[in-house]
Design an enzyme around this catalytic site. Structure first.
Site, mmCIF file in Angstrom:
data_model
loop_
_atom_site.group_PDB
_atom_site.id
_atom_site.type_symbol
_atom_site.label_atom_id
_atom_site.label_comp_id
_atom_site.label_asym_id
_atom_site.label_seq_id
_atom_site.Cartn_x
_atom_site.Cartn_y
_atom_site.Cartn_z
ATOM 1 C CG HIS A 1 -23.904 17.144 -0.812
ATOM 2 N ND1 HIS A 1 -24.246 16.455 -2.045
ATOM 3 C CD2 HIS A 1 -24.059 18.609 -1.122
ATOM 4 C CE1 HIS A 1 -23.987 17.071 -2.981
ATOM 5 N NE2 HIS A 1 -23.990 18.229 -2.594
ATOM 6 C CE LYS B 1 -2.457 -2.901 -0.407
ATOM 7 N NZ LYS B 1 -2.564 -4.279 -0.649
ATOM 8 N N GLY C 1 9.173 -21.968 16.426
ATOM 9 C CA GLY C 1 8.329 -22.756 17.189
ATOM 10 C C GLY C 1 8.007 -24.077 16.384
ATOM 11 C CB VAL D 1 -5.431 -9.627 -4.797
ATOM 12 C CG1 VAL D 1 -5.596 -8.130 -4.205
ATOM 13 C CG2 VAL D 1 -6.521 -10.354 -4.638
HETATM 14 P P1 FAD Z 1 1.499 -14.249 8.154
HETATM 15 O O1 FAD Z 1 1.285 -12.756 7.970
HETATM 16 O O2 FAD Z 1 1.908 -14.994 7.054
HETATM 17 O O3 FAD Z 1 2.422 -14.194 9.599
HETATM 18 C C1 FAD Z 1 2.676 -15.624 9.879
HETATM 19 C C2 FAD Z 1 4.153 -15.366 10.461
HETATM 20 O O4 FAD Z 1 4.540 -16.695 11.101
HETATM 21 C C3 FAD Z 1 5.376 -14.926 9.954
HETATM 22 O O5 FAD Z 1 5.775 -13.799 10.602
HETATM 23 C C4 FAD Z 1 6.246 -16.234 9.816
HETATM 24 O O6 FAD Z 1 7.563 -15.699 9.789
HETATM 25 C C5 FAD Z 1 5.995 -16.929 11.119
HETATM 26 N N1 FAD Z 1 6.209 -18.158 11.191
HETATM 27 C C6 FAD Z 1 6.112 -19.207 10.073
HETATM 28 N N2 FAD Z 1 6.337 -20.268 10.513
HETATM 29 C C7 FAD Z 1 6.990 -20.183 11.843
HETATM 30 C C8 FAD Z 1 7.474 -21.111 12.849
HETATM 31 N N3 FAD Z 1 7.618 -22.514 12.781
HETATM 32 N N4 FAD Z 1 7.970 -20.345 13.987
HETATM 33 C C9 FAD Z 1 7.910 -19.167 14.251
HETATM 34 N N5 FAD Z 1 7.320 -18.409 13.314
HETATM 35 C C10 FAD Z 1 6.843 -18.637 12.188
HETATM 36 N N6 FAD Z 1 -4.360 -8.955 2.970
HETATM 37 C C11 FAD Z 1 -5.255 -8.106 3.216
HETATM 38 O O7 FAD Z 1 -6.221 -8.254 4.130
HETATM 39 N N7 FAD Z 1 -5.293 -6.679 2.532
HETATM 40 C C12 FAD Z 1 -4.135 -6.370 1.860
HETATM 41 O O8 FAD Z 1 -3.990 -5.378 1.320
HETATM 42 C C13 FAD Z 1 -3.210 -7.532 1.430
HETATM 43 N N8 FAD Z 1 -1.948 -7.282 0.639
HETATM 44 C C14 FAD Z 1 -1.104 -8.257 0.482
HETATM 45 C C15 FAD Z 1 -0.189 -7.981 -0.311
HETATM 46 C C16 FAD Z 1 0.855 -8.882 -0.535
HETATM 47 C C17 FAD Z 1 2.097 -8.497 -1.307
HETATM 48 C C18 FAD Z 1 0.834 -10.226 -0.060
HETATM 49 C C19 FAD Z 1 2.017 -10.983 -0.093
HETATM 50 C C20 FAD Z 1 -0.078 -10.417 0.862
HETATM 51 C C21 FAD Z 1 -1.192 -9.326 1.053
HETATM 52 N N9 FAD Z 1 -2.216 -9.722 2.091
HETATM 53 C C22 FAD Z 1 -3.240 -8.875 2.260
HETATM 54 C C23 FAD Z 1 -2.493 -11.113 2.619
HETATM 55 C C24 FAD Z 1 -1.922 -10.908 4.102
HETATM 56 O O9 FAD Z 1 -0.823 -10.510 3.885
HETATM 57 C C25 FAD Z 1 -2.133 -12.246 4.688
HETATM 58 O O10 FAD Z 1 -3.571 -12.582 4.648
HETATM 59 C C26 FAD Z 1 -1.944 -12.196 6.205
HETATM 60 O O11 FAD Z 1 -0.471 -11.752 6.618
HETATM 61 C C27 FAD Z 1 -2.084 -13.490 6.891
HETATM 62 O O12 FAD Z 1 -1.846 -13.467 8.232
HETATM 63 P P2 FAD Z 1 -1.331 -14.520 9.248
HETATM 64 O O13 FAD Z 1 -1.212 -13.976 10.297
HETATM 65 O O14 FAD Z 1 -2.232 -15.722 9.025
HETATM 66 O O15 FAD Z 1 0.058 -15.043 8.260
HETATM 67 P P1 NAD Z 2 -4.801 -14.922 -6.127
HETATM 68 O O1 NAD Z 2 -5.474 -16.511 -5.600
HETATM 69 O O2 NAD Z 2 -5.524 -13.724 -5.740
HETATM 70 O O3 NAD Z 2 -4.638 -14.774 -7.636
HETATM 71 C C1 NAD Z 2 -3.818 -15.778 -8.248
HETATM 72 C C2 NAD Z 2 -4.190 -15.675 -9.840
HETATM 73 O O4 NAD Z 2 -3.186 -16.151 -10.546
HETATM 74 C C3 NAD Z 2 -5.528 -16.107 -10.224
HETATM 75 O O5 NAD Z 2 -6.137 -15.353 -10.979
HETATM 76 C C4 NAD Z 2 -5.168 -17.480 -10.876
HETATM 77 O O6 NAD Z 2 -6.326 -17.925 -11.781
HETATM 78 C C5 NAD Z 2 -3.949 -17.195 -11.470
HETATM 79 N N1 NAD Z 2 -3.057 -18.511 -11.913
HETATM 80 C C6 NAD Z 2 -2.824 -19.591 -11.104
HETATM 81 N N2 NAD Z 2 -1.963 -20.203 -11.826
HETATM 82 C C7 NAD Z 2 -1.476 -19.513 -12.838
HETATM 83 C C8 NAD Z 2 -0.714 -19.880 -13.908
HETATM 84 N N3 NAD Z 2 -0.003 -21.048 -13.817
HETATM 85 N N4 NAD Z 2 -0.760 -19.218 -14.804
HETATM 86 C C9 NAD Z 2 -1.415 -17.895 -15.020
HETATM 87 N N5 NAD Z 2 -2.259 -17.637 -13.818
HETATM 88 C C10 NAD Z 2 -2.402 -18.346 -12.790
HETATM 89 O O7 NAD Z 2 -3.273 -15.103 -5.691
HETATM 90 P P2 NAD Z 2 -2.368 -13.819 -5.318
HETATM 91 O O8 NAD Z 2 -2.466 -12.575 -6.106
HETATM 92 O O9 NAD Z 2 -1.013 -14.644 -5.480
HETATM 93 O O10 NAD Z 2 -2.610 -13.460 -3.876
HETATM 94 C C11 NAD Z 2 -2.239 -14.488 -2.806
HETATM 95 C C12 NAD Z 2 -3.112 -13.985 -1.534
HETATM 96 O O11 NAD Z 2 -2.705 -12.971 -1.132
HETATM 97 C C13 NAD Z 2 -4.726 -14.137 -1.952
HETATM 98 O O12 NAD Z 2 -5.316 -15.011 -1.336
HETATM 99 C C14 NAD Z 2 -5.073 -12.583 -1.623
HETATM 100 O O13 NAD Z 2 -6.366 -12.528 -0.794
HETATM 101 C C15 NAD Z 2 -3.968 -12.163 -0.839
HETATM 102 N N6 NAD Z 2 -3.793 -10.472 -0.893
HETATM 103 C C16 NAD Z 2 -4.714 -9.886 -0.728
HETATM 104 C C17 NAD Z 2 -4.619 -8.321 -0.878
HETATM 105 C C18 NAD Z 2 -5.845 -7.489 -0.577
HETATM 106 O O14 NAD Z 2 -6.611 -7.844 0.193
HETATM 107 N N7 NAD Z 2 -5.684 -6.443 -1.334
HETATM 108 C C19 NAD Z 2 -3.603 -8.163 -1.716
HETATM 109 C C20 NAD Z 2 -2.527 -8.709 -1.944
HETATM 110 C C21 NAD Z 2 -2.742 -10.089 -1.771
#
Ligand code: FAD
Ligand code: NAD
Length: 475
Positions: free
Chosen positions: A451, A58, A122, A191
């Protein structure tokens, strides 16, 4: 170190750290273990969300949008900025500063709540024992009344397009480019593909997104997805649907991607490739086989509707369990589980989880799509309102897009709200509350909206459901 806690959380992402804070608020002695180490070698709580996901993406979306608007839109406002230049290093440093500040904030919240924040790995052993291995240290045994697994997810790698961390990268790599690639190939129009594709396209890259599915943004409402696709095309994002990537060939300047669609075989040459084809749950080395925690065929930890695993007093929340991989979904599960451990009654409404794509225009929705209601045989009515008729949107020079409200024909209850347009991610909050309180369309129609605000578009879309929109012609 104390080796006995009421609650031990493994993972300090938005699911785990929120669970830990809520547990501590209940007066439970709590530890939270996390393995994340920042680039400067520091323990960094906050998980994917803060370190490499929601927050850094973001930050770059905001910066790149400002750059793009300065370049393309300022002239319309009568603002001239002379020759515009981009200092990517400063942009990236700003992003890293925000990440550092927020991650430190989690550490401070742990301290303030009396939580033991432990850097390291962990592993769940039988009988609610946790093996904790500090960074560079020896394993220690911790006993817990309850264990919450919150280890999150990691990017899926395509066997035909393996990551090399330089030319072929995952989302973390794409958040850290130190130069704007001239030609960027993105695999996956989900996404991440759309958000990070937008960042680099706004900063000057020629972006091609290859998406395997024939349908664009299949999880969104069809009308909204079509409008978003139209807007992205106008911006110059080249999204190719039905494109199945076959092979990667490294070249002198980057890579060539070969793919097939219904027209036959094609290839594109790019400088960098971002693979964004989804994420998979992170359980490697987490579970002792005798711990009794079952994992499903796709690697997700098996849980019931309130996040209980198959082992007594072991819970799992966030990306590592079923459901959408969203930070706010995991956080809410964390709160629910901590409340249940503390003996409170708690549940979570999985039907009302908002989705937001932070592109420009933003895309956001909550509740049912038309397609889902058709499949379920539910009678529904719809109303839409275009942002082009919103005074606030016009003043912001962001008149593209629409709001759509879907309601039950029988009960008038609002079943879904879908938005593509300015600040859709903020606007959807009102719809989430309306759905949570089972509001009728008439409730929203009779709610007074300020508004001129963008929220008036939601109000008008609700009016339009009954052909009572004021600022649009009712068909
Ligand atoms: P994580 O955030 O993945 O945290 C898990 C933690 O566990 C990590 O710190 C990891 O190091 C730790 N861990 C793993 N295994 C172990 C272990 N054995 N011992 C100790 N620690 C460990 N979601 C949204 O809602 N809005 C968004 O705008 C959005 N944007 C995103 C953009 C990107 C580029 C990506 C990649 C993801 C985005 N997401 C977004 C998805 C969001 O980041 C995840 O859904 C969210 O972080 C999941 O939270 P979590 O706590 O389950 O896991
Ligand atoms: P995604 O599931 O949103 O999209 C993956 C896309 O890749 C799908 O459209 C799928 O059809 C396509 N795909 C899969 N295999 C393919 C292939 N071999 N060739 C071409 N296309 C293929 O997954 P993502 O974009 O990697 O994001 C991962 C997760 O992170 C999502 O679950 C999303 O909710 C979360 N995320 C959320 C936000 C947000 O909330 N704004 C932002 C980033 C990520």
């Amino acid at each position: 170190m104390n080796n006995k806690f009421d609650v031990v959380v493994i993972g300090a992402g938005p699911a785990g750290y929120v669970a830990a804070i809520r547990a501590a608020q209940h007066g439970l002695s709590t530890a939270c273990i996390d393995a994340w180490v920042s680039q400067d070698g520091q323990v960094s709580f906050g998980g994917t969300c803060l370190n490499a996901g929601c927050i850094p993406s973001k930050a770059l979306l905001e910066s790149s949008e400002l750059y793009h608007r300065a370049k393309v839109d300022f002239g319309k406002h009568g603002i001239s900025v002379g020759e515009l230049s981009l200092d990517l290093a400063t942009m990236q440093a700003r992003k890293s500063g925000i990440v550092k500040q927020l991650c430190r904030g989690i550490g401070a919240l742990f301290k303030a709540n009396g939580i033991s924040g432990l850097g390291g790995r962990g592993r769940l052993l039988p009988d609610n024992k946790v093996e904790y291995t500090p960074h560079g240290g020896e394993p220690e045994l911790i006993e817990a009344e309850h264990v919450i697994l919150a280890t999150g997810s990691e990017p899926v790698e395509l066997p035909s397009v393996p990551f090399d961390g330089k030319i072929v990268v995952d989302s973390s790599g794409a958040l850290a480019f130190d130069m704007v690639p001239e030609r960027l190939g993105v695999i996956g129009a989900g996404v991440i593909g759309l958000e990070l594709g937008s960042v680099w396209q706004r900063l000057g890259a020629e972006v091609t997104i290859l998406e395997a599915m024939d349908q664009f943004l299949f999880m969104a409402d069809d009308q909204i997805a079509k409008e978003a696709q139209r807007q992205f095309k106008r911006q110059g994002l080249d999204i190719r649907l039905g494109a199945r990537v076959q092979a990667l060939e490294m070249t002198k300047s980057g890579a060539r991607l070969a793919y097939e669609d219904t027209q036959g075989g094609h290839d594109i040459s790019v400088d960098r490739v971002v693979v964004a084809v989804g994420r998979r749950p992170c359980t490697d080395g987490l579970l002792d086989p005798l711990a009794g925690v079952d994992v499903d065929a796709r690697g997700f930890i098996d849980v019931d509707s309130v996040c209980r695993t198959t082992a007594a007093n072991v819970w799992a929340v966030g990306d590592v369990v079923r459901g959408p991989m969203l930070a706010h979904k995991g956080s809410e599960e964390g709160v629910m589980v901590a409340d249940l451990i503390a003996g409170e009654v708690a549940e979570m409404n999985y039907d009302i989880i908002p989705s937001i794509v932070y592109t420009s225009p933003e895309i956001a929705w909550v509740g049912k799509t038309e397609a889902e209601l058709k499949t379920a045989g539910t009678a529904y009515k719809t109303g839409t309102f275009n942002f082009s008729a919103s005074g606030r949107a016009q003043a912001m020079d962001q008149g593209a897009g629409l709001v759509k409200v879907i309601s039950s024909s029988e009960t008038d209850q609002i079943l879904g709200v879908h938005i593509v347009g300015p600040m859709a991610g903020e606007l959807i909050g009102e719809a989430v509350v309306a759905l949570e309180f089972q509001a009728s369309t008439e409730d929203l129609q009779r709610t007074i909206h300020g508004h001129p605000t963008l929220t008036e578009a939601l109000h008008e879309a609700a009016l339009s459901v009954d052909k009572r929109a004021i600022h649009a012609i009712n068909h």
